[in-house]
Motif scaffolding. Structure first.
Motif, PDB file in Angstrom:
ATOM      1  N   VAL A 160      38.698  76.710   7.088  1.00 29.88           N
ATOM      2  CA  VAL A 160      39.589  75.656   7.590  1.00 29.88           C
ATOM      3  C   VAL A 160      38.927  74.293   7.501  1.00 29.88           C
ATOM      4  N   ILE A 161      37.688  74.191   7.989  1.00 26.80           N
ATOM      5  CA  ILE A 161      37.057  72.872   7.994  1.00 26.80           C
ATOM      6  C   ILE A 161      36.705  72.425   6.576  1.00 26.80           C
ATOM      7  N   ALA A 162      36.332  73.372   5.704  1.00 28.18           N
ATOM      8  CA  ALA A 162      36.057  72.996   4.314  1.00 28.18           C
ATOM      9  C   ALA A 162      37.327  72.489   3.631  1.00 28.18           C
ATOM     10  N   TRP A 163      38.457  73.155   3.880  1.00 29.79           N
ATOM     11  CA  TRP A 163      39.730  72.730   3.298  1.00 29.79           C
ATOM     12  C   TRP A 163      40.137  71.358   3.816  1.00 29.79           C
ATOM     13  N   LEU A 164      39.947  71.105   5.102  1.00 28.42           N
ATOM     14  CA  LEU A 164      40.295  69.809   5.690  1.00 28.42           C
ATOM     15  C   LEU A 164      39.427  68.691   5.120  1.00 28.42           C
ATOM     16  N   LEU A 165      38.126  68.948   5.006  1.00 31.69           N
ATOM     17  CA  LEU A 165      37.233  67.928   4.462  1.00 31.69           C
ATOM     18  C   LEU A 165      37.537  67.660   2.997  1.00 31.69           C
ATOM     19  N   GLN A 166      37.851  68.702   2.255  1.00 33.01           N
ATOM     20  CA  GLN A 166      38.196  68.524   0.845  1.00 33.01           C
ATOM     21  C   GLN A 166      39.489  67.724   0.700  1.00 33.01           C
ATOM     22  N   ALA A 167      40.389  67.849   1.693  1.00 35.90           N
ATOM     23  CA  ALA A 167      41.653  67.111   1.663  1.00 35.90           C
ATOM     24  C   ALA A 167      41.495  65.664   2.110  1.00 35.90           C
ATOM     25  N   GLY A 168      40.283  65.257   2.476  1.00 35.11           N
ATOM     26  CA  GLY A 168      40.037  63.874   2.852  1.00 35.11           C
ATOM     27  C   GLY A 168      40.161  63.576   4.333  1.00 35.11           C
ATOM     28  N   VAL A 169      40.291  64.594   5.153  1.00 35.48           N
ATOM     29  CA  VAL A 169      40.381  64.391   6.607  1.00 35.48           C
ATOM     30  C   VAL A 169      39.013  63.946   7.117  1.00 35.48           C
ATOM     31  N   PRO A 170      38.955  62.923   7.989  1.00 38.56           N
ATOM     32  CA  PRO A 170      37.667  62.493   8.550  1.00 38.56           C
ATOM     33  C   PRO A 170      36.947  63.644   9.246  1.00 38.56           C
ATOM     34  N   VAL A 171      35.621  63.574   9.260  1.00 41.64           N
ATOM     35  CA  VAL A 171      34.823  64.675   9.811  1.00 41.64           C
ATOM     36  C   VAL A 171      35.201  64.957  11.261  1.00 41.64           C
ATOM     37  N   TRP A 172      35.316  63.896  12.081  1.00 39.44           N
ATOM     38  CA  TRP A 172      35.614  64.117  13.497  1.00 39.44           C
ATOM     39  C   TRP A 172      36.972  64.801  13.684  1.00 39.44           C
ATOM     40  N   ALA A 173      37.944  64.412  12.857  1.00 33.99           N
ATOM     41  CA  ALA A 173      39.277  65.014  12.958  1.00 33.99           C
ATOM     42  C   ALA A 173      39.264  66.462  12.469  1.00 33.99           C
ATOM     43  N   ALA A 174      38.500  66.730  11.417  1.00 35.64           N
ATOM     44  CA  ALA A 174      38.407  68.094  10.889  1.00 35.64           C
ATOM     45  C   ALA A 174      37.762  69.020  11.918  1.00 35.64           C
ATOM     46  N   ILE A 175      36.733  68.522  12.591  1.00 37.26           N
ATOM     47  CA  ILE A 175      36.076  69.314  13.634  1.00 37.26           C
ATOM     48  C   ILE A 175      37.041  69.595  14.780  1.00 37.26           C
ATOM     49  N   LEU A 176      37.749  68.564  15.211  1.00 33.72           N
ATOM     50  CA  LEU A 176      38.697  68.722  16.316  1.00 33.72           C
ATOM     51  C   LEU A 176      39.807  69.711  15.967  1.00 33.72           C
ATOM     52  N   LEU A 177      40.359  69.586  14.772  1.00 39.34           N
ATOM     53  CA  LEU A 177      41.432  70.488  14.356  1.00 39.34           C
ATOM     54  C   LEU A 177      40.945  71.937  14.241  1.00 39.34           C
ATOM     55  N   THR A 178      39.713  72.115  13.787  1.00 42.14           N
ATOM     56  CA  THR A 178      39.159  73.472  13.677  1.00 42.14           C
ATOM     57  C   THR A 178      38.962  74.086  15.060  1.00 42.14           C
ATOM     58  N   LEU A 179      38.487  73.273  16.004  1.00 43.03           N
ATOM     59  CA  LEU A 179      38.316  73.762  17.373  1.00 43.03           C
ATOM     60  C   LEU A 179      39.664  74.106  18.009  1.00 43.03           C
ATOM     61  N   LEU A 180      40.676  73.283  17.737  1.00 42.44           N
ATOM     62  CA  LEU A 180      42.018  73.571  18.256  1.00 42.44           C
ATOM     63  C   LEU A 180      42.569  74.866  17.659  1.00 42.44           C
ATOM     64  N   MET A 181      42.260  75.101  16.383  1.00 47.34           N
ATOM     65  CA  MET A 181      42.662  76.356  15.753  1.00 47.34           C
ATOM     66  C   MET A 181      42.026  77.539  16.479  1.00 47.34           C
ATOM     67  N   GLY A 182      40.729  77.414  16.796  1.00 51.80           N
ATOM     68  CA  GLY A 182      40.049  78.472  17.531  1.00 51.80           C
ATOM     69  C   GLY A 182      40.664  78.694  18.901  1.00 51.80           C
ATOM     70  N   LEU A 183      40.996  77.593  19.575  1.00 54.21           N
ATOM     71  CA  LEU A 183      41.635  77.691  20.882  1.00 54.21           C
ATOM     72  C   LEU A 183      42.974  78.418  20.788  1.00 54.21           C
ATOM     73  N   ALA A 184      43.732  78.120  19.736  1.00 52.55           N
ATOM     74  CA  ALA A 184      45.041  78.765  19.547  1.00 52.55           C
ATOM     75  C   ALA A 184      44.880  80.279  19.350  1.00 52.55           C
ATOM     76  N   ILE A 185      43.837  80.680  18.624  1.00 49.73           N
ATOM     77  CA  ILE A 185      43.596  82.110  18.420  1.00 49.73           C
ATOM     78  C   ILE A 185      43.260  82.781  19.747  1.00 49.73           C
ATOM     79  N   GLY A 186      42.442  82.121  20.560  1.00 56.65           N
ATOM     80  CA  GLY A 186      42.097  82.671  21.861  1.00 56.65           C
ATOM     81  C   GLY A 186      43.312  82.808  22.762  1.00 56.65           C
TER      82      GLY A 186
END
Length: 327
Positions: A93-119
């Motif tokens: 997820v984070i590799a795909w977001l970074l490759q798509a040009g998403v800023p690092v801080w936003a990619a990290i936040l979105l990945t953490l939110l994805m983890g939260l959603a799974i939990g």
């Protein structure tokens, strides 16, 4: 304070772990870890080198964070088999977001939110659908691997952000950044688990969920919380792993869920629930990392590493059962 809340606090406090026992057990584990280091330093000159120690800290740090998240779940008498798959999926997820040009801080936040959603999904499956924790998390393990492979078509996604990649390889005050991330997670986790009413409620749920409910504890909320924290820690480890290896790959971290469970159990967390600490699983993770590191340096067959880990789990769970029967 209402009478119900007062009763809930009293009930939760009654089942909180014995802090003195946890402290002594942690000291025993720490002593064992030091003895392992001394023995390996004497057995091979390569063990005590600065490069190997730094590598050992990096190896153990990610499993330590996973084990800490797993501990929240095991304390409630549950299990989370999906954490390794969440780690691999998070790297994708984070590799795909970074490759798509998403800023690092936003990619990290979105990945953490994805983890939260799974939990939260795991909590929903257990609380609302009535599924056993083993089944819902095993299903996620399989599904997340498949989704990650489907997204990437079975290949890897390269991460070209130099700053993101360098973080996991650099050090601060001579200590690898990955180890500092353990501290960042462990300090608030300690205050949450051992110094807050929410932590006491987790122990109460693991001890006797019906008694906890009658005392005013919102048991479903605690289940949601435990599995959300576990998945959140796994997503965070996925971010750290992606930074370290520089790629996103859904097959990464295969088998890490078993290492996390082993580290937590070796650290004194009872698979029967209601017993555990923050410091124990962290030390347990570095004991396993030391065994694996030392075995590699001594050219011991990797199969023996698994045998040793399995043996440790059997012995510790056996004595935990004896302790429970001797209450």
């Amino acid at each position: 304070m209402t009478l119900q809340t007062s009763n809930a606090n009293a009930a939760a406090a009654a089942v909180k772990p014995r802090r003195n026992w946890n402290f002594l057990f942690a000291l025993t584990l720490l002593g064992l870890l030091v003895l392992l280091w001394i023995a390996l330093a004497a057995a091979t000159p390569n063990f005590a080198t600065s490069n190997n120690i730094a590598n050992l800290l990096r190896q153990g740090s990610m499993i330590a964070i996973l084990a800490l998240g797993q501990t929240f779940v095991i304390i409630t008498a549950g299990i989370d088999l999906s954490v390794g798959a969440i780690v691999g999926f998070s790297t994708t997820v984070i590799a795909w977001l970074l490759q798509a040009g998403v800023p690092v801080w936003a990619a990290i936040l979105l990945t953490l939110l994805m983890g939260l959603a799974i939990g939260l999904f795991h909590g929903f499956g257990i609380v609302r659908m009535g599924l056993p924790p083993f089944i819902i998390t095993l299903a996620s393990l399989t599904a997340l691997r498949g989704i990650g492979l489907l997204i990437t078509n079975g290949s890897t996604i390269s991460i070209t952000n130099a700053g993101f990649n360098e973080f996991s390889r650099n050090s601060f005050l001579g200590i690898p950044n990955l180890f500092w991330m353990v501290i960042v997670v462990a300090v608030p986790a300690y205050f949450f688990l051992h110094r807050s009413r929410w932590g006491r409620y987790l122990f109460a749920v693991g001890s006797n969920p019906e008694a906890a409910r009658l005392s005013g504890v919102n048991v479903p909320r605690m289940i949601y919380l435990a599995y959300s924290l576990s998945a959140l820690c796994a997503a965070f480890v996925g971010i750290l792993l992606a930074a370290r290896i520089g790629v996103g790959n859904a097959t990464q971290a295969e088998g890490w869920e078993l290492q996390a469970i082993a580290s937590s159990v070796i650290g004194g967390t009872s698979l029967f629930g209601a017993v555990g600490s923050v410091q124990g699983p962290l030390i347990g993770a570095f004991i396993l990392a030391t065994i694996n590191n030392g075995a590699n340096l001594l050219n011991v067959n990797s199969f023996w590493q698994r045998i040793i880990t399995g043996g440790l789990i059997i012995v510790i769970v056996y004595f935990d059962g004896l302790r429970r029967r001797g209450r």
